[in-house]
Design an enzyme around this catalytic site. Structure first.
Site, short mmCIF file in Angstrom:
data_model
loop_
_atom_site.label_atom_id
_atom_site.label_comp_id
_atom_site.label_asym_id
_atom_site.label_seq_id
_atom_site.Cartn_x
_atom_site.Cartn_y
_atom_site.Cartn_z
N LYS A 24 -0.22 4.02 6.22
CA LYS A 24 -0.74 5.00 5.26
C LYS A 24 -0.13 6.37 5.53
O LYS A 24 0.38 6.64 6.62
CB LYS A 24 -2.27 5.13 5.40
CG LYS A 24 -3.07 3.89 5.00
CD LYS A 24 -3.24 3.78 3.50
CE LYS A 24 -4.23 2.67 3.13
NZ LYS A 24 -3.88 1.37 3.73
N SER B 126 0.81 -1.22 0.00
CA SER B 126 0.00 0.00 0.00
C SER B 126 0.85 1.27 0.00
O SER B 126 0.35 2.34 -0.28
CB SER B 126 -0.95 0.01 1.21
OG SER B 126 -0.22 0.18 2.40
#
Lengths: 191, 191
Positions: free
Chosen positions: A149, A112
């Site tokens: 993130k 990610s």
DNA sequence: TTTACAGGTGAACAGATGTTCACTATAATC
DNA sequence: GATTATAGTGAACATCTGTTCACCTGTAAA
């Protein structure tokens, strides 16, 4: 860096034992026979910046000696021996870790954050209990589980953005649980 | 990890001074009044694996104590306190550096390896004098200067491949000058 | 109640520690 | 040839080191 005579014996001892040799131990290491000879060498090494005396008067190896030489950039080419001697040195632990008690290491799984250069298998150094700022990479707990993130906070609005087009930006419904802030990424190529 | 009473005083001392406190120094740190009390604690801490005695009979802090806790993966979430206590610990210097005398640190400039997750501004740990193998990232001297590239050696034919489509693969005319092999990449986010 | 024990005191001890002083040998410099 | 650093010897020193012994005290188990 070229060390003065006998100093490498001392360094080897420190690396093996984790503490400085006593004067008598130095006699064995060097082959000398008088502790006075050692005392004189130690004084010279203090003047040369290789050793230090702390407030208690005990000898300590200077961090300049234990650290890694810190050179220029890749593109500039390999520095000359003269430049090498001037190079800064650093200790990785001191360099990367600010708050030791709160710092942990995790292995990255998933892609990610790959567009930010963080790849599966990389190691991340994270610090718990740190307030994340806009643009930081964080470890967060969201409904479905845990994830790494980008943390964004613009005008009071919080979002979690992946660095991979495959995934979508997350806008947390209620409060966001921040487990830790990513302080550094480490990738090791040779086991 | 929860340390036994007085052990944190010892750890703080070690972090400040770089060596273990003597028994009399421990008296000041703990407020106790008999070196015998310290001796008993030290023996307990050896049994608990917090301290060790080396061959010379001197006390040394176990590396399990000084290192960083090494946890699971990001996706798995934050470990429970119980898991934390079981976690491996590690020392960054020991972990990343094999041959200290030959290891240097460089700053990356340029984007020739960006598709391999190595970005401008990153730090690379390189080892000189190491024989590169197929697939390694190396620092090489080519006609035009110095560069970081993938080293490929297939059937005796050597090539230098960038990890960026903007640049072309290089096939060295004569011998290739390998300055160093990249052992690790380090990216630091918070100064 | 008695017993066992963990945790602490206080003093003494042999050995190890860094420092210091007087002295010697070797080599370089004037 | 005389002088002067440099590097080392050898012994003595006060201090600091970890260890050990006998003893004390509150707490918890038998």
């Amino acid at each position: 860096m070229i060390y003065p005579k006998y100093f490498l014996n001392l360094l080897n001892f420190v690396r093996r034992h984790g503490y400085l040799p006593s004067f008598r131990e130095m006699l064995l290491l060097t082959g000398l026979k008088s502790t006075n000879a050692i005392a004189k060498h130690f004084q010279n090494w203090v003047e040369a910046g290789l050793l230090e005396k702390d407030r208690a008067g005990k000898y300590v190896v200077s961090s300049a000696v234990t650290g890694l030489p810190m050179l220029g950039t890749v593109e500039a080419g390999w520095p000359s021996p003269a430049e090498e001697e001037l190079a800064d040195t650093m200790n990785l632990d001191e360099f990367l870790i600010h708050n030791k008690e709160a710092t942990y290491m995790l292995t990255v799984s998933g892609d990610s954050m790959i567009d930010a250069g963080v790849r599966p298998g990389d190691l991340v150094l994270v610090e718990r209990g740190r307030e994340p700022k806009d643009g930081d990479i964080i470890i967060a707990e969201i409904d479905s589980g845990w994830t790494m993130k980008f943390f964004h906070k613009r005008g009071g609005r919080v979002s979690l953005e992946p660095a991979n087009k495959k995934y979508q930006t997350i806008y947390p419904k209620d409060e966001l649980k921040v487990a830790a802030v990513v302080m550094a990424v480490i990738r090791k190529y040779h086991a």
